[in-house]
Design an enzyme around this catalytic site. Structure first.
Site, short mmCIF file in Angstrom:
data_model
loop_
_atom_site.label_atom_id
_atom_site.label_comp_id
_atom_site.label_asym_id
_atom_site.label_seq_id
_atom_site.Cartn_x
_atom_site.Cartn_y
_atom_site.Cartn_z
N GLU A 185 2.54 4.35 -1.01
CA GLU A 185 3.65 4.33 -0.03
C GLU A 185 4.19 2.92 0.17
O GLU A 185 4.27 2.43 1.30
CB GLU A 185 3.18 4.92 1.30
N GLU A 379 1.10 13.65 -2.34
CA GLU A 379 0.65 13.89 -0.96
C GLU A 379 1.60 14.85 -0.29
O GLU A 379 2.83 14.69 -0.38
CB GLU A 379 0.67 12.60 -0.12
#
Ligand code: BG6
Length: 480
Positions: A185, A379
């Site tokens: 991320e 995810e």
């Protein structure tokens, strides 16, 4: 079970996702050094505590609890856990390597053999069960020493430390790991630089300068890792990892539409543009000017970034965000870390994360339209409270509903023409929440008997979703 008449590609990589700091425990074992997650207190206030001016990055057990220290003890229980993943039929398992197991302070010249040997054992165990590891090199667990002594990724020196670390693990695991990702991320740092960049915002004036300079260092480090990976393991694929939260304009007022577009470009696309296309995008120059950002770029940096772009995009998807230019008086989503306004068409989880399966289809289409490289949803999932019944069963139909709707959305995206490699749902086994340090925010197919007050036997139990996901994998996503 619903029957879906859409098909996922053959060889689709079904599995689950985790991160070392949120599951391993053993925070002092095997000569591991301290990392940023080891000083994160438990509880909903953890990010606020961390961002307080004067936070010292020391462990203070009189004041706080530290859920990541033991986490769910995967460090000692990996064999049993991997057997359960295999029972569900996982093709891949996403995990991260804790940088501090390999380089306890981040600065050593030689790696720590005990740490390397641990991951050898984990990869061997996975392979014995026919599961391919998908490895994130840095997932919110940078060495604490680099935070304290160097101010995190603001410092150029981290590029060298990271490249050394990456080369060591590529060499060591070249026969065992074929799917890699550099920074988890990476774009999430725009809101919370502390976890992935290793510094907190003490000064609003220099905030943008610091964050974008740190991004630049990460881009160079990531490109050097891509180069090393391609040289050392030619048959591997290495991706970036983006927190993707598609931006909707609150309404059709052109000012809001333009604002949403700008938010989307900076938050969702900026890092991908650099890591996938190999160039700073045109739009960022105006942003730099308006935020007084002047990057220090060394000779050769832009060539490295241009020449060593990623093979695929890994993304996390939890929610969309709805934005408007003037938020004063607007209903802001409480648990939405992205500071959006409430979307009247969406319901939210118990933590206020808005649930939007169609947003996943939108995200995949937006990404593929822009880049035309394979995508990998690494995810996605629902953090929820679970109840263990008297007979030990756990009926998590809310989780099944969430996952089903998101898998259906992915199937639509595949029909739309998106090249999708796989899906690893987040927290396939319950683990410590990154944002709140809670155990009670559970994502798993496998329940772990561990609680917010630190109690629990660590026993594992199969939830209803365990059996459901097994069927999904068995039928390559046609029986949901
Ligand atoms: C992603 C992170 O942001 O979301 C994970 O990569 C994290 O580390 C996951 O756990 C879910 O967030 P949370 O705060 O519910 O754990």
């Amino acid at each position: 079970m619903n029957v879906l008449n859409k098909r996922f590609p053959e060889g689709f990589l079904w599995g689950g996702a985790t991160a070392a700091n949120q599951m391993e425990g053993g925070f002092h074992e095997g000569n591991k050094g301290l990392n940023i997650a080891d000083v994160l207190p438990g509880g909903k206030e953890r990010l606020n505590i961390l961002m307080q001016p004067g936070f010292t990055f020391e462990i203070d057990e009189d004041k706080y609890s530290y859920p990541n220290h033991e986490a769910i003890d995967f460090y000692h229980r990996y064999q049993g856990d991997i057997a359960l993943f295999a029972e569900m039929g996982f093709k891949v398992f996403r995990m991260s390597i804790a940088w501090t197991r390999i380089f306890p302070n981040g600065t050593e010249l030689e790696p720590n053999e005990e740490g390397l040997a641990f991951y050898d054992r984990v990869f061997d165990e996975l392979h014995q069960h026919g599961i391919e590891p998908v490895v994130t090199i840095s997932h919110y667990e940078m060495p604490l020493n680099l935070v304290k002594q160097y101010g995190g990724w603001r410092s150029r020196e981290l590029v060298t430390f990271f490249e050394r670390y990456a080369k060591v693990i590529f060499n060591r695991y070249q026969k065992k790991v074929k799917y890699w990702m550099t920074f988890n991320e990476i774009n999430g740092a725009l809101h919370f630089p502390i976890m992935s960049m290793g510094f907190s915002i003490q000064n609003e004036e220099t905030k943008h300068q610091d964050i974008f300079q740190a991004f630049h260092h990460q881009f160079v480090a990531s490109a050097l890792a891509v180069k090393a990976c391609h040289e050392i393991i030619p048959d591997a694929q290495i991706g970036c990892m983006i927190l993707f939260a598609p931006v909707y304009s609150y309404d059709c007022h052109p000012d809001n539409v333009m604002y949403a577009l700008e938010e989307e470009r900076v938050f969702n696309f900026f890092c991908g543009d650099v890591q996938v296309r190999g160039e700073y995008p045109a739009f960022i120059q105006r942003y730099f000017q308006e935020h007084n950002i002047t990057l220090e770029i060394e000779d050769g940096d832009l060539d490295i970034i241009k020449e060593h772009t990623v093979d695929y995009i890994g993304l996390s998807y939890y929610m969309s965000q709805t934005q408007m230019l003037d938020k004063s008086g607007a209903d802001v989503v409480p648990g939405n870390l992205l500071q959006g306004v409430k979307n009247p068409f969406l319901k939210a989880s118990d933590w206020g994360w808005e649930i939007d399966p169609a947003g996943l289809r939108i995200s995949l289409n937006k990404l593929y339209d822009r880049y035309q490289v394979p995508l990998f949803v690494v995810e996605n999932g629902l953090g929820a409270y679970d109840t263990v019944e008297a007979d030990g069963s756990i009926h998590d139909d809310y989780r099944i509903d969430y996952l089903r709707s998101h898998i259906e959305a992915m199937a639509e995206a595949v029909e739309d023409g998106v090249a999708l490699m796989g899906y690893t749902s987040w927290g396939c086994i319950d683990l410590v929440s990154a944002s709140t340090g809670e155990f009670s925010k559970r994502y798993g197919f496998i329940y772990v008997d561990k609680h917010d007050d630190g109690s629990g036997t660590l026993e594992r139990k199969k939830k209803d979703s365990f059996f459901w996901y097994k069927k999904v994998i068995e039928t390559n996503g046609t029986e949901l």
